[in-house]
Design an enzyme around this catalytic site. Structure first.
Site, PDB file in Angstrom:
ATOM      1  N   LYS A 195      25.642  -7.919  31.693  1.00 41.39           N
ATOM      2  CA  LYS A 195      24.355  -7.863  30.987  1.00 41.39           C
ATOM      3  C   LYS A 195      23.242  -7.339  31.900  1.00 41.39           C
ATOM      4  O   LYS A 195      22.320  -6.652  31.428  1.00 41.39           O
ATOM      5  CB  LYS A 195      24.015  -9.232  30.390  1.00 41.39           C
ATOM      6  N   SER A 237      20.983  -9.753  27.511  1.00 43.18           N
ATOM      7  CA  SER A 237      20.998 -11.222  27.418  1.00 43.18           C
ATOM      8  C   SER A 237      20.057 -11.769  28.476  1.00 43.18           C
ATOM      9  O   SER A 237      19.778 -11.089  29.478  1.00 43.18           O
ATOM     10  CB  SER A 237      22.411 -11.744  27.704  1.00 43.18           C
ATOM     11  N   TYR A 285      30.329 -11.690  32.906  1.00 49.05           N
ATOM     12  CA  TYR A 285      29.429 -11.516  31.751  1.00 49.05           C
ATOM     13  C   TYR A 285      28.000 -11.313  32.234  1.00 49.05           C
ATOM     14  O   TYR A 285      27.309 -10.378  31.792  1.00 49.05           O
ATOM     15  CB  TYR A 285      29.508 -12.737  30.819  1.00 49.05           C
ATOM     16  N   THR A 309      25.619 -18.455  17.086  1.00 45.88           N
ATOM     17  CA  THR A 309      26.457 -17.471  16.378  1.00 45.88           C
ATOM     18  C   THR A 309      27.920 -17.855  16.599  1.00 45.88           C
ATOM     19  O   THR A 309      28.218 -18.805  17.340  1.00 45.88           O
ATOM     20  CB  THR A 309      26.258 -16.046  16.924  1.00 45.88           C
ATOM     21  N   LEU A 359      24.787 -11.729  15.558  1.00 45.59           N
ATOM     22  CA  LEU A 359      23.442 -11.169  15.707  1.00 45.59           C
ATOM     23  C   LEU A 359      23.353  -9.775  15.078  1.00 45.59           C
ATOM     24  O   LEU A 359      22.364  -9.443  14.420  1.00 45.59           O
ATOM     25  CB  LEU A 359      23.057 -11.085  17.188  1.00 45.59           C
TER      26      LEU A 359
END
Ligand SMILES: NC(=O)c1ccc[n+]([C@@H]2O[C@H](COP(=O)([O-])OP(=O)(O)OC[C@H]3O[C@@H](n4cnc5c(N)ncnc54)[C@H](O)[C@@H]3O)[C@@H](O)[C@H]2O)c1
Length: 307
Positions: A215, A196, A211, A246, A61
């Site tokens: 975020k 995110s 994670y 990605t 990204l």
């Protein structure tokens, strides 16, 4: 009969030889070359004369954000990533592509690749020193470097959890702080932290609690820094993508082909996003088009979070 005739006509018209002959004879008739048409967009979206910096930009990204910036007029840009060699290759490719896709020349651009581990405060400070020594200012900074790992809570080794927070949370903080240190004396700038949709929802079926928490931290960090620096002209916003194709997600999908179908079925638009799908949002946030906006999250997730 009618359709066949139309098809023949269409293929005849689209033959390149005919197309180029038409242009040549048209040019001869006019005896001047038609001026190149620049797309008409609101001027505040332009990144001309802005110095942009993107972390985690050797690929994924971050790399696409750099492309979007160059397409929006940016000619001075720093690509920051873990390995200096990869950052430099990406810088070179960016300029090469920009020249192929426009009538710009290499010398119109000053794009540098800088090696930096965003989890180290010293490394981020050194990277911003290079940026300031090279360009003398910095206008728009995107903190895109980040990692994801999928472990259930009981199985996640602590050293890996710590590394994830060091990169995703502290890395974003160090980047924003060094950016603001440079921006405040010059009167301001725009910082975008890449969070995110996982800041708002719990992804299923893959377990990724640290994670998601990292975020959520980035999103609130963005709002908090925005308030600290609002009167100093530094805006801070977060961009929260949904599932994008990605290297990061392809690595996860390589181990589980069914997962892509699950992710797509949970997304109202029924597909994963392409990195370019974030181009409009990142240019908006980085440019003066969003000049009265700070502390906000922009979600680009195909509708994932609303169901
Ligand atoms: N891809 C998605 O679906 C998705 C969705 C939501 C959010 N995000 C977020 O977007 C950001 C970019 O993700 P991506 O998909 O482009 O990932 P990616 O893995 O394709 O690219 C990440 C880049 O960050 C760099 N990087 C990693 N650790 C670093 C460090 N310590 N210092 C400097 N650079 C480092 C990598 O070398 C790589 O070039 C991440 O913050 C990620 O959490 C991605």
């Amino acid at each position: 009969m009618k359709i066949a005739a139309l098809t023949r006509l269409a293929s005849y018209i689209s033959r390149p030889s005919l197309a180029s002959r038409t242009i040549v004879s048209h040019a001869r008739m006019q005896s001047t070359v038609a001026p190149r048409r620049t797309p008409r967009v609101l001027p505040s979206f332009s990144l001309e004369n802005k110095v942009c910096v993107v972390t985690g930009a050797a690929r994924g990204l971050g790399n696409e954000f750099c492309n979007a910036f160059v397409q929006s007029g940016c000619t001075r840009l720093a690509i920051i990533d873990l390995k200096e060699s990869e950052a430099k290759v990406a810088a070179d490719e960016l300029v090469q592509n920009a020249c192929v896709n426009s009538d710009s020349k290499r010398e119109d651009f000053q794009v540098i690749g800088v090696g930096c581990d965003v989890s180290s405060e010293l490394s981020v400070q050194k990277a911003f020193e290079v940026v300031m020594d090279t360009f003398g200012r910095v206008d728009s900074v995107v903190a895109s470097a980040g990692i994801v790992e999928n472990y259930s809570a009981f199985d996640y080794p602590f050293d890996r959890i710590k590394r994830l927070y060091d990169i995703n949370v502290h890395g974003a903080f160090f980047t924003a702080r060094e950016a603001a240190r440079s921006m405040i004396p010059q009167g301001g700038g725009s910082i975008v932290l890449v969070a995110s949709m996982s800041a708002s929802v719990v992804n299923i079926p893959q377990p990724q609690t640290p994670y998601n928490a990292s975020k959520a931290a980035v999103r609130h960090m963005g709002s908090s820094l925005a308030v600290e620096w609002a009167k100093k002209g530094v805006r801070v916003n977060t961009l929260s993508p949904g599932y994008m194709l990605t290297k990061l997600t392809k690595t996860i999908l390589a181990h589980d082909a069914e997962l892509k179908k699950t992710w797509e079925s949970l997304t109202p638009m029924g597909k994963m996003g392409e990195p370019e799908d974030l181009s409009g949002a990142i240019v908006f946030l980085a440019s003066d088009a969003s000049r009265f906006m700070t502390g906000t999250e922009v979600r680009v997730d195909g509708g994932y979070c609303v169901i």
